[in-house]
Design a protein around this motif. Structure first.
Motif, PDB file in Angstrom:
ATOM      1  N   ASP A  68      -0.053 -16.981 -20.517  1.00  0.00           N
ATOM      2  CA  ASP A  68      -0.018 -17.462 -21.917  1.00  0.00           C
ATOM      3  C   ASP A  68      -0.059 -16.062 -22.828  1.00  0.00           C
ATOM      4  OD1 ASP A  68      -0.891 -18.684 -24.213  1.00  0.00           O
ATOM      5  OD2 ASP A  68      -2.946 -19.483 -23.478  1.00  0.00           O
ATOM      6  N   ASP A 119      -4.888 -16.266 -19.141  1.00  0.00           N
ATOM      7  CA  ASP A 119      -4.256 -16.711 -17.957  1.00  0.00           C
ATOM      8  C   ASP A 119      -2.849 -16.105 -17.426  1.00  0.00           C
ATOM      9  OD1 ASP A 119      -6.569 -18.415 -18.037  1.00  0.00           O
ATOM     10  OD2 ASP A 119      -5.663 -19.818 -19.225  1.00  0.00           O
ATOM     11  N   ASN A 164       3.910 -24.292 -25.715  1.00  0.00           N
ATOM     12  CA  ASN A 164       4.217 -23.669 -24.498  1.00  0.00           C
ATOM     13  C   ASN A 164       4.323 -21.930 -24.456  1.00  0.00           C
ATOM     14  OD1 ASN A 164       5.378 -22.709 -22.009  1.00  0.00           O
ATOM     15  ND2 ASN A 164       7.223 -23.492 -22.196  1.00  0.00           N
ATOM     16  N   SER A 208      -2.420 -21.700 -13.334  1.00  0.00           N
ATOM     17  CA  SER A 208      -3.371 -21.447 -14.222  1.00  0.00           C
ATOM     18  C   SER A 208      -4.323 -22.850 -14.425  1.00  0.00           C
ATOM     19  CB  SER A 208      -2.744 -20.947 -15.342  1.00  0.00           C
ATOM     20  OG  SER A 208      -2.116 -19.832 -15.252  1.00  0.00           O
ATOM     21  N   SER A 209      -3.859 -23.808 -13.885  1.00  0.00           N
ATOM     22  CA  SER A 209      -4.284 -25.257 -14.561  1.00  0.00           C
ATOM     23  C   SER A 209      -5.537 -25.521 -13.605  1.00  0.00           C
ATOM     24  CB  SER A 209      -3.265 -26.294 -14.034  1.00  0.00           C
ATOM     25  OG  SER A 209      -4.004 -27.694 -14.267  1.00  0.00           O
ATOM     26  N   ARG A 244       2.010 -22.541 -14.801  1.00  0.00           N
ATOM     27  CA  ARG A 244       1.397 -23.404 -15.660  1.00  0.00           C
ATOM     28  C   ARG A 244       0.523 -23.984 -14.348  1.00  0.00           C
ATOM     29  NH1 ARG A 244       5.460 -25.213 -17.345  1.00  0.00           N
ATOM     30  NH2 ARG A 244       6.104 -24.478 -19.606  1.00  0.00           N
ATOM     31  N   GLN A 245       0.947 -24.485 -13.321  1.00  0.00           N
ATOM     32  CA  GLN A 245       0.363 -25.009 -11.891  1.00  0.00           C
ATOM     33  C   GLN A 245      -0.953 -24.157 -11.468  1.00  0.00           C
ATOM     34  OE1 GLN A 245       2.804 -26.507  -8.963  1.00  0.00           O
ATOM     35  NE2 GLN A 245       3.858 -27.890 -10.620  1.00  0.00           N
ATOM     36  N   ILE A 266       3.973 -19.820 -22.344  1.00  0.00           N
ATOM     37  CA  ILE A 266       4.215 -19.212 -20.991  1.00  0.00           C
ATOM     38  C   ILE A 266       5.296 -18.230 -21.589  1.00  0.00           C
ATOM     39  CG2 ILE A 266       4.969 -19.244 -18.577  1.00  0.00           C
ATOM     40  CD1 ILE A 266       2.108 -20.302 -19.086  1.00  0.00           C
ATOM     41  N   GLU A 320       6.593 -23.049 -14.832  1.00  0.00           N
ATOM     42  CA  GLU A 320       6.008 -24.223 -14.039  1.00  0.00           C
ATOM     43  C   GLU A 320       5.132 -23.810 -13.123  1.00  0.00           C
ATOM     44  OE1 GLU A 320       4.572 -27.881 -13.819  1.00  0.00           O
ATOM     45  OE2 GLU A 320       6.030 -27.244 -15.482  1.00  0.00           O
TER      46      GLU A 320
END
Length: 104
Positions: free
Chosen positions: A27, A39, A11, A91-92, A88-89, A13, A85
């Motif tokens: 990241d 990202d 992780n 960047s996914s 993350r979403q 982030i 979170e």
């Protein structure tokens, strides 16, 4: 910034504040003499009490990320879980379901 400590984990982030005052979330890997940013998003406050995300260096072609020398970094820290979170979403490459929470 920890001296020479690589903070790479599953992780990555993290939040970073640059000496310019810019705050970045994404990241972020702390290296010996620099941080590697991939990202990532710049944090902006469009109005009091609100935070918005703008892609960091969206106009650049650097697919390997950006290295910023430690002398330009004030600090690196852990974001709150909800913010991490959300990043993350964003960047996914796939659409992720929201994280499940256990309420006790």
């Amino acid at each position: 910034i920890p001296n020479g400590e690589n903070m790479k984990t599953n992780n990555n982030i993290k939040l970073a504040r640059l000496i310019s005052g810019e705050e970045i979330i994404g990241d972020i890997i702390v290296e010996k003499n620099s941080i590697l940013i991939q990202d990532a998003y710049s944090l902006v406050a469009p109005e009091p009490g609100k935070i918005a995300f703008i892609p960091f260096m969206a106009y650049a072609k650097n697919t390997g990320g950006f290295r910023i020398k430690n002398e330009f970094v004030m600090f690196v820290g852990e974001p709150i879980d909800d913010m991490a979170e959300q990043v993350r979403q964003m960047s996914s490459k796939i659409d992720l379901p929201p994280a499940k929470k256990i309420v006790t």
